[in-house]
Each structure stands twice: as C-alpha cells, then as structure tokens.
Design a protein around this motif. Structure first.
Motif, PDB file in Angstrom:
ATOM      1  N   UNK A  35       7.900 -10.206   1.910  1.00  0.00           N
ATOM      2  CA  UNK A  35       8.695 -11.364   1.569  1.00  0.00           C
ATOM      3  C   UNK A  35       8.456 -11.813   0.133  1.00  0.00           C
ATOM      4  N   UNK A  36       7.264 -11.788  -0.346  1.00  0.00           N
ATOM      5  CA  UNK A  36       6.975 -12.283  -1.687  1.00  0.00           C
ATOM      6  C   UNK A  36       7.379 -11.373  -2.807  1.00  0.00           C
ATOM      7  N   UNK A  37       7.837 -10.177  -2.508  1.00  0.00           N
ATOM      8  CA  UNK A  37       8.218  -9.238  -3.560  1.00  0.00           C
ATOM      9  C   UNK A  37       9.394  -9.735  -4.381  1.00  0.00           C
ATOM     10  N   UNK A  38      10.149 -10.684  -3.885  1.00  0.00           N
ATOM     11  CA  UNK A  38      11.324 -11.155  -4.602  1.00  0.00           C
ATOM     12  C   UNK A  38      10.995 -12.156  -5.702  1.00  0.00           C
ATOM     13  N   UNK A  39       9.735 -12.345  -5.993  1.00  0.00           N
ATOM     14  CA  UNK A  39       9.365 -13.213  -7.106  1.00  0.00           C
ATOM     15  C   UNK A  39       9.701 -12.554  -8.443  1.00  0.00           C
ATOM     16  N   UNK A  40       9.832 -11.246  -8.459  1.00  0.00           N
ATOM     17  CA  UNK A  40      10.219 -10.496  -9.662  1.00  0.00           C
ATOM     18  C   UNK A  40      11.458  -9.670  -9.348  1.00  0.00           C
ATOM     19  N   UNK A  41      12.245  -9.423 -10.361  1.00  0.00           N
ATOM     20  CA  UNK A  41      13.374  -8.528 -10.183  1.00  0.00           C
ATOM     21  C   UNK A  41      14.715  -9.223 -10.290  1.00  0.00           C
ATOM     22  N   UNK A  42      15.747  -8.455  -9.980  1.00  0.00           N
ATOM     23  CA  UNK A  42      17.109  -8.962 -10.085  1.00  0.00           C
ATOM     24  C   UNK A  42      17.939  -8.418  -8.937  1.00  0.00           C
ATOM     25  N   UNK A  43      19.115  -8.960  -8.793  1.00  0.00           N
ATOM     26  CA  UNK A  43      20.038  -8.501  -7.770  1.00  0.00           C
ATOM     27  C   UNK A  43      21.448  -8.481  -8.338  1.00  0.00           C
ATOM     28  N   UNK A  44      22.212  -7.495  -7.913  1.00  0.00           N
ATOM     29  CA  UNK A  44      23.620  -7.451  -8.290  1.00  0.00           C
ATOM     30  C   UNK A  44      24.384  -8.476  -7.455  1.00  0.00           C
ATOM     31  N   UNK A  45      25.379  -9.067  -8.064  1.00  0.00           N
ATOM     32  CA  UNK A  45      26.131 -10.159  -7.429  1.00  0.00           C
ATOM     33  C   UNK A  45      26.709  -9.775  -6.068  1.00  0.00           C
ATOM     34  N   UNK A  46      27.137  -8.542  -5.925  1.00  0.00           N
ATOM     35  CA  UNK A  46      27.768  -8.154  -4.651  1.00  0.00           C
ATOM     36  C   UNK A  46      26.792  -8.137  -3.486  1.00  0.00           C
TER      37      UNK A  46
END
Length: 92
Positions: free
Chosen positions: A1-12
């Motif tokens: 769960x905590x891995x989303x503290x870094x990174x990006x996501x595409x809008x779709x």
C-alpha cells in the motif's frame, strides 16, 4: 500500500473516479472535492493517454508517510488505496 508515495500514474488509470464513478455520483464521493477538481484540471476528458501525474500531490519526490495523510484527507489517487483505508478504519 505505501508504494504509492513515489511515482506517477497515467490519467486513464483513474479517470473513472473523476468523471464516471456512478450514475448518481460522476465524481467518487470519497475524493476530496478540491483534489477532484485538481485532477480534472490535470487530466481533462479525452486527454492524451501519455499524460501522467504524481501519485502523491504533496511530496511527490520524497519517500515519506504523507501518502497516508493524503488518504485520510481524501487524496488517494486510486480507488483501491482509498478502499484499503476505509477497510482499515472499520477494523479500529
């Protein structure tokens, strides 16, 4: 769960949360309204699928615990993250 503290996501990958969540609620009601508006500005409808935004809107390049505070404030980018927070709170 905590891995989303870094990174990006595409809008779709999350556009359904800000445009087509349900018939009653086009925007996911678990999203902070200001954050939802920010996401809509960064990812307008029919945006180039290569456009990406930071998963952590507050400290996107720092490995820290702000990700969890974001969830508590309705600033989780993915539905799955917000649901995990809700499940965790229901256990308390």
């Amino acid at each position: 769960m905590g891995a989303h503290t870094l990174g990006f996501s595409h809008c779709d990958q999350f556009s359904n949360r800000i445009y087509n969540f349900s018939k009653q609620n086009p925007v996911d009601p678990s999203l902070n309204p200001s954050y939802a508006t920010q996401l809509q500005q960064q990812c307008p409808k029919n945006v180039d699928p290569r456009i990406a935004i930071n998963m952590d809107p507050n400290t996107p390049r720092t490995f820290d615990n702000v990700y969890y505070k974001n969830l508590q404030n309705g600033q989780g980018l993915y539905t799955s993250d917000q649901v995990l927070l809700t499940l965790d709170q229901n256990r308390l």
